[in-house]
Structures are given as C-alpha cells and as structure tokens.
Design a protein around this motif. Structure first.
Motif, mmCIF file in Angstrom:
data_model
loop_
_atom_site.group_PDB
_atom_site.id
_atom_site.type_symbol
_atom_site.label_atom_id
_atom_site.label_comp_id
_atom_site.label_asym_id
_atom_site.label_seq_id
_atom_site.Cartn_x
_atom_site.Cartn_y
_atom_site.Cartn_z
ATOM 1 N N ASN A 5 11.495 4.292 3.750
ATOM 2 C CA ASN A 5 10.437 3.561 4.089
ATOM 3 C C ASN A 5 9.139 3.989 3.245
ATOM 4 O O ASN A 5 8.395 3.138 2.781
ATOM 5 C CB ASN A 5 10.012 3.808 5.554
ATOM 6 C CG ASN A 5 10.838 2.718 6.486
ATOM 7 O OD1 ASN A 5 11.813 2.129 6.055
ATOM 8 N ND2 ASN A 5 11.030 3.314 7.915
ATOM 9 N N ILE A 6 9.012 5.267 3.133
ATOM 10 C CA ILE A 6 7.659 5.793 2.388
ATOM 11 C C ILE A 6 7.779 5.219 0.794
ATOM 12 O O ILE A 6 6.873 5.005 0.218
ATOM 13 C CB ILE A 6 7.623 7.371 2.479
ATOM 14 C CG1 ILE A 6 7.206 7.605 3.946
ATOM 15 C CG2 ILE A 6 6.785 7.906 1.594
ATOM 16 C CD1 ILE A 6 7.374 9.322 4.495
ATOM 17 N N ALA A 7 9.139 5.663 0.261
ATOM 18 C CA ALA A 7 9.274 5.178 -1.099
ATOM 19 C C ALA A 7 8.941 3.641 -1.463
ATOM 20 O O ALA A 7 8.367 3.397 -2.328
ATOM 21 C CB ALA A 7 10.828 5.490 -1.502
ATOM 22 N N ASP A 8 9.496 2.604 -0.326
ATOM 23 C CA ASP A 8 9.637 1.418 -0.480
ATOM 24 C C ASP A 8 8.009 1.113 -0.308
ATOM 25 O O ASP A 8 7.413 0.268 -1.192
ATOM 26 C CB ASP A 8 10.411 0.902 0.654
ATOM 27 C CG ASP A 8 10.011 -0.869 0.768
ATOM 28 O OD1 ASP A 8 9.433 -1.111 -0.154
ATOM 29 O OD2 ASP A 8 10.591 -1.223 1.476
ATOM 30 N N SER A 9 7.060 1.510 0.575
ATOM 31 C CA SER A 9 5.887 1.457 0.782
ATOM 32 C C SER A 9 5.074 1.888 -0.462
ATOM 33 O O SER A 9 4.126 0.943 -1.067
ATOM 34 C CB SER A 9 5.189 2.105 2.132
ATOM 35 O OG SER A 9 3.929 1.657 2.215
ATOM 36 N N LEU A 10 5.356 2.984 -1.080
ATOM 37 C CA LEU A 10 4.527 3.286 -2.201
ATOM 38 C C LEU A 10 4.757 2.627 -3.472
ATOM 39 O O LEU A 10 3.921 2.445 -4.209
ATOM 40 C CB LEU A 10 4.912 4.736 -2.575
ATOM 41 C CG LEU A 10 4.612 5.902 -1.587
ATOM 42 C CD1 LEU A 10 5.269 7.292 -1.891
ATOM 43 C CD2 LEU A 10 2.793 6.310 -1.783
ATOM 44 N N CYS A 11 6.188 2.158 -3.320
ATOM 45 C CA CYS A 11 6.326 1.384 -4.745
ATOM 46 C C CYS A 11 5.680 -0.034 -4.534
ATOM 47 O O CYS A 11 4.933 -0.494 -5.737
ATOM 48 C CB CYS A 11 8.302 1.022 -4.618
ATOM 49 S SG CYS A 11 8.679 -0.099 -5.976
ATOM 50 N N ARG A 12 5.720 -0.743 -3.423
ATOM 51 C CA ARG A 12 4.811 -1.870 -3.160
ATOM 52 C C ARG A 12 3.440 -1.778 -3.602
ATOM 53 O O ARG A 12 2.748 -2.814 -3.762
ATOM 54 C CB ARG A 12 5.055 -2.636 -1.763
ATOM 55 C CG ARG A 12 6.479 -2.857 -1.725
ATOM 56 C CD ARG A 12 6.738 -3.375 -0.083
ATOM 57 N NE ARG A 12 8.370 -3.605 0.314
ATOM 58 C CZ ARG A 12 8.974 -4.877 -0.392
ATOM 59 N NH1 ARG A 12 8.304 -5.570 -1.003
ATOM 60 N NH2 ARG A 12 10.233 -4.699 -0.110
#
Length: 701
Positions: A391-398
C-alpha cells in the motif's frame, strides 16, 4: 458504530489484522551480539541453560558454560545462551547473567509448560531443550546445541512419562545437535516416538549407530547419517526450505577417548535408577538426582565425560552452523524460483525503498446489522490488493515517487493477479517463491462496518529474509528513505536498521499492529530508526518492550490521548527524529523537535537541539456515506507524509498530503485510491477552507 469502527480501521487498516503472536512481544530479549550477528547473516548457535542451573554444581557449571561459548566463538559462530531472568526470556546472556544463573539455587527448570508461570511471576530459570527451541525459533536461530535430549522414560508405556523435548521437536523447526538420548531413558521407544512426531533423525559421522550420550552406541540405529558439517548443513537447509513445522535431530557420538568409561558409567546409571525408584523420585527431579549419583559412583568420571561431549557437540554444532550459513548464501533464499541479480531487477536510482508485505484481500460485507454464523448471510464479496508495504509503495508511486518494493509472493493463482495489478510499480524485487502461498486476508464485516471475523495467511512474509534483502544493499545505501513494515522478520528489521545507520540512510518503521510493534525494540535496532508511525496501542507496546511504564487501559478523550502519547513518545525521542502517532478519526499527532511553528520532519543538522513539542492535526471531515474502504487509509496517511518529506516540503504540507491521501483512499473500493496523484494531494491546489489548524503542546520547558 460505523464511525467508531472506521476510526479504528483508519489507524491501522483491516488488511493487517490477522491475529498472530509477535515473534517477541517484549518478553524475549535478544542480546546485542546475537542481534548483530543475525543482522549480518553470520552463524549463531543457541545453547540451553539447564546445564548451568541444574546439570552441574558450581563452579563447574559456570566454567563449562564459558568454555562452551568460547568454543562456539573459536569456530566462527556467535553463542546465544538462553535463560529466563526476572520473567524475561534472554536469547544471549552477558557474563554477569551467566554467573547469576550459575550461582542461583532457586532457579526453575523452564520447559514449554513452565514458561507462562516463570514469566507471570518474574522468576529466573534455566531453559530446557524445549524452552530453548522456542526462544531460538522466535529469534530466527536455526541451530541449537545441547548435551542430550530427554525422551521416553523407562516404563513410559505405563507412566506416560515422556519429555516435552520430543513433542517440541515435532512442532518447532530447529536443528538440535546433541549426543543422542540419555542412557537412563528408553531409547528404542524414544526413537519410535520421534518417528511418530515426524522428526528427521540422523547420526553425525560415517555410521548410523544412534549414540546413548556417554556411549557412541545404544544398540539402536538412526534412519540416516551425515558424513560431515557440509552434509549436515545441506540436510538442515533442505528441511527449512520445505517449510515443515518439525525439527531435526542430529546425534553426535561422544569422542572415542572419552567413550571408554561408558560401560562404567552405564553400570552406575543402573544403580542410580534403582535408587531413584526406591526413593520415589519422579518427574523432573529424576535426571538431576541420577546425574549427581552417577558422578559420585564414578568419582567424577561421568562429569568429565559429560563436559567432554558437550565441548564436542559445541564444536561440531558450530561447524554445522557455519556451513549452513555458507550453504544459504550460495543457494539463496529457500524455495526461490525468481531471485534476479540486483542490476536486472530494478532501477538503482530508486529514491525510496519499501520492504514489507503484499496481500490479496477479500472483504465480505453483510447486508444486515448482525451476521448469523452457521448459515449463509446475504452480502457482497470484493477482492482487492493490499498489504502495508504494498500500500505504501503503491501510494508513493502514484504521488510521483520511484519506490523500490521488496517483498515475496507465491507461485499460485493469486500471484499473477497481484503482479498484474501492481504493474505500475517497480516490483522487480518481489520474489516469487515456489510451493509458497501468496499472503491472503479475509475480513467479514457487518452492514454497519463492524469487523465480525478476520482470517489471514501471512506465513510467506517470513521469507523476506536478511539474505534476500541484502541483495539490494546498493539501492538501500543510495535511498533517501527506507520504509519497513512490521510483517517482515525481526532479523531482517535488525539488518536493515544496522546497514542503513552505517550508510546514514533514514528509516521509517510502520508497525502494522500491536503484536508486531515490538520488533525493532527487542534489541538496539530501534535507536537506528528515524521515524515511527504507531497508533496509541502500538506506542504502548514499544514502551512496554523497553521496560518503560505504559497504561493498561487506553484513554478515550482527545485530551487524554494526546497527553498519553506525549508521555510515551518522550523517551523514544532520545534517539528517534519524529514519532507520528496515528489517531484515526481524531487525526494525527507529531512528536519531535520544534522548528518554524511545528514539529520538524525534515532531517536538518543543527548545532543546537530545539525544544521538543507535539502538534495535533485534526482529520479532514468525512461523512459515513463517503466511506467505502478504510483498509488503506492509515497507509495512505503515512505515505503522504513520506512524500512531503522526500519533496522537502514544510511540515504542514507534509501532514496535509497524508490527510488528503487518506481521505481519498477511504472513498475508493481499493486500499489505495487510483485517483491519488501528485496533484490531487498537493495542498496548494486544494481549497484552504478545509484545512484544520494544528494545536501545540510543549513536551519540555
């Protein structure tokens, strides 16, 4: 009800709720030397302490313990003697602690059965084979050396007197190196019982004769034998890679030069056994009585032979531990089918590294206020992809960052769906492991949003090992920030903290739940952290793990919660840069050094330390009708703040980015809203009318 449940889920997210015991929840203390060795992927050998407290008289017990540890070190491994001191299980003892146990005349003999009592009463004790296996496994130590194991007592078919060592071998995946089964026991029935428990038994050496402690031969045979340390290491590696929840017994015969007295000792044992029976001595008192009596009858020869075989076991066990360490380095992560070289899997210019779990979530929501178990309830089921790290990696990527995500999935049907959903992320460092299941979580909630039942299969997270993560040292050393979630093993957390500190890389720890919040605080690793983002319960766990006072009942009003959080954060800020306390529907509390009207989030070197303060930011307004999925709200909050830090924004902007991302994710069916972008979380592009002002509290005058 919905508001209360949503607030609880916002703090942590339902995808991280599996009810699982922390490897060490504050009752297990790992000695710094052991923790460091595990972090460096160096071999460690676990040692029991009943030989200190109950096996030999003082000072022979102390000198033997010291000699055994010296042998382990001389062979290139780190000793980890396990003992219980004042209600805490210590994995690795200092010289003072060794001496204390050696002199103690009131220490308990602590097996699995005795651990709860010893801990609840704050007692001291020597760990038996089963007690040591439990502690070693929790610490991540695969090799344990002892003298001999317990077994089925003579006449055990009638008395059912069977050592807990045998059942522990059937349930705990540890390699136990010993001199076989004590000859005072029924060796044949012991081997039969081990077979029933599914324990692999092998003799160390060219013969498969099963040793009987003081004698290299018992009259029974092991099913297998290993020729040397390398063979033994490959057997252990194979056992561990299978993921079996049973141990391995390697029986090492006593050296030939000390085996000559075996027959004399055996005769003395027969006399001692008969005397114990006539005096009505039973249970755990039998072995100490017989050993002492045999020592008297043999005029010390049995003690000399006992020490000799323990020394030999320590030497052989340490050689096996070193060979196992080499074996694991050469073979890579167990069962891995996709372990690419660093240069091939990701961009070395990733500005942030996220190490944590990835889950497939199934959210079942009923259409009634109450669910009836035992029958089919009307409702809906949706699938999403979560996991705190993901979730954290996904959010940062977006948000426009370039995170490298390190994790592990299986090779089942879920893994392909996960990879397809996460194709917008850098997933080159996500290992696909053969014969492993991708982590899954199922939450059953009522129409009003109340969690009714949660089930999780998160075992694969333990495969995010030090060896695998260390392949990405280059990315970690060049990152602006490393984020760890609490699902990964303690040894991996220790390693990353140690390595990041050496490379001057800041580390953010997201504890995921109260059970896992303790992990960095079991050793000195927590002092290498820069940011932590616990909720109040997790903050209590961190303090409790360090032996600091913490409340037994959590406060409910905002004023009391803030006061409690300040008290709990204050001692941690001696080493941490900032404590980010998530408060769910009440917002977020930042605790740290005052700078420019708020808490300083940016790492700026100053000649003089500022005053410690706390800033409370209320949550953005949200109605129950707007809430769709709260599983990723807390992770969105943390990643938004991280994004602001990486962009060099001021504290107000960092927090507002997190609050915006959290609100957007709550309104999405996915844990992380696809609509999250660098622009949609930029506070400069959102109406300022919704921004709540922070309130300040000074932590020191």
């Amino acid at each position: 009800m919905l508001k209360r449940i949503s607030a609880h889920l916002l703090e942590r997210g339902i995808s991280t709720f599996p009810n699982r015991l922390c490897k060490n929840d504050g009752l297990f203390i790992i000695h710094p030397s052991v923790s460091q060795a595990l972090a460096d992927s160096r071999p460690v050998v676990a040692l029991e302490s009943t030989i200190i407290t109950h096996g030999m008289p003082y000072p022979h017990n102390l000198s033997t313990a010291q000699e055994v540890e010296a042998i382990v070190r001389a062979e290139g491994a780190t000793p980890a003697t396990v003992g219980v001191i004042h209600g805490r299980v210590h994995v690795g003892l200092s010289s003072k602690e060794l001496d204390y146990l050696a002199r103690s005349k009131t220490s308990l003999k602590v097996s699995r059965r005795d651990l709860p009592f010893a801990i609840s009463k704050g007692l001291c004790g020597g760990s038996t084979v089963s007690g040591t296996m439990i502690a070693a496994h929790k610490a991540g130590i695969p090799v344990f050396v002892t003298g001999g194991i317990g077994g089925v007592h003579r006449g055990g078919e009638k008395s059912l007197d069977i050592s807990a060592d045998l059942t522990e071998l059937g349930r705990t995946p540890i390699a136990v190196i010993c001199a076989g089964v004590k000859s005072i026991l029924d060796i044949g029935r012991t081997l039969e019982f081990l077979e029933t428990q599914g324990v692999c038994v092998a003799t160390y050496g060219m013969s498969n004769n099963f040793p009987a402690f003081f004698s290299p031969q018992s009259g029974f045979a092991s099913p297998y034998h290993v020729n040397d340390a390398k063979d033994a290491a490959e057997l252990i590696a194979g056992t561990l890679s299978l993921g079996l929840q049973s141990g391995l017994l390697l029986a090492v015969p006593i050296p030939d030069e000390h085996a000559a007295v075996g027959q004399e000792i055996e005769r003395a044992i027969q006399v001692a056994v008969a005397e114990a029976s006539s005096k009505g001595i039973t249970g755990k008192d039998v072995t100490p009585f017989i050993l002492q009596k045999v020592n008297e009858l043999t005029k010390g020869k049995s003690l000399q032979a006992n020490i000799a075989l323990i020394h030999n076991n320590a030497k052989v066990g340490s050689q096996i531990a070193c060979a196992l360490s080499d074996c694991m380095r050469k073979k890579g992560t167990p069962a891995a089918v996709q372990l690419k070289e660093i240069e091939n899997v990701s961009d070395p210019k990733s500005n942030i590294v996220v190490i944590g779990g990835i889950n497939v979530d199934f959210i079942a929501k009923g259409k009634t206020e109450k669910l009836v178990f035992g029958q089919t309830n009307p409702g809906s089921v949706c699938q999403s992809f979560g996991g705190v790290g993901r979730n954290i990696a996904d959010s940062l990527c977006r948000m426009g960052q370039t995170p490298l995500f390190i994790s592990a999935i299986g090779t089942d049907s879920h893994s392909n769906a996960v990879l397809n959903y996460c194709k917008h992320m850098d997933i080159g460092a996500v290992a696909r492991l053969q014969d492993q299941s991708t982590a899954t979580y199922c939450a059953v909630i009522t129409e009003n949003g109340e969690l009714s039942l949660g089930l999780g299969d998160m075992d694969i997270h333990q495969q995010i090992t030090v060896h695998y993560v260390s392949q990405f040292d280059k990315q970690i050393s060049s990152a602006s920030l490393v984020c760890l979630d609490g699902n990964i093993p303690v040894s991996t957390i220790d390693y990353v903290c140690y390595y990041a500190k050496k490379k001057l890389v800041p580390v953010w720890y997201e504890p995921t739940d109260s059970d896992k919040a303790c992990k960095p605080f079991l050793s000195e690793s927590w002092k290498s952290l820069t940011y932590i983002s616990p909720n109040l319960a997790e903050l209590c766990t961190m303090n409790k793990t360090l032996g600091l006072p913490s409340p037994t009942v959590l406060p409910s009003s905002l004023e009391e919660i803030v006061s409690c959080a300040l008290t709990l954060s204050r001692p941690l800020l001696e080493h941490l840069h900032c404590v980010v306390v998530t408060l769910g529907a009440m917002g977020v509390l930042l605790c740290g050094e005052h700078d420019k009207g708020s808490v300083n989030l940016q790492l700026k070197r100053k000649e003089k330390r500022g005053r410690l303060c706390a800033a409370h930011y209320p949550a953005l307004p949200v109605t129950p009708e707007e809430i769709v999925n709260v599983s990723g709200a807390g992770d969105s909050l943390a990643s938004g703040i991280m994004n602001g830090i990486l962009l060099g924004r001021d504290t107000h902007s960092c927090v507002r980015m997190g609050l915006l991302a959290a609100r957007m994710s709550m309104a999405s069916p996915h844990p992380i809203a696809p609509t999250v972008t660098s622009g949609s979380v930029d506070p400069d592009k959102v109406s300022s009318q919704i921004w709540p002002l922070p309130t300040f509290t000074w932590m020191e005058e």
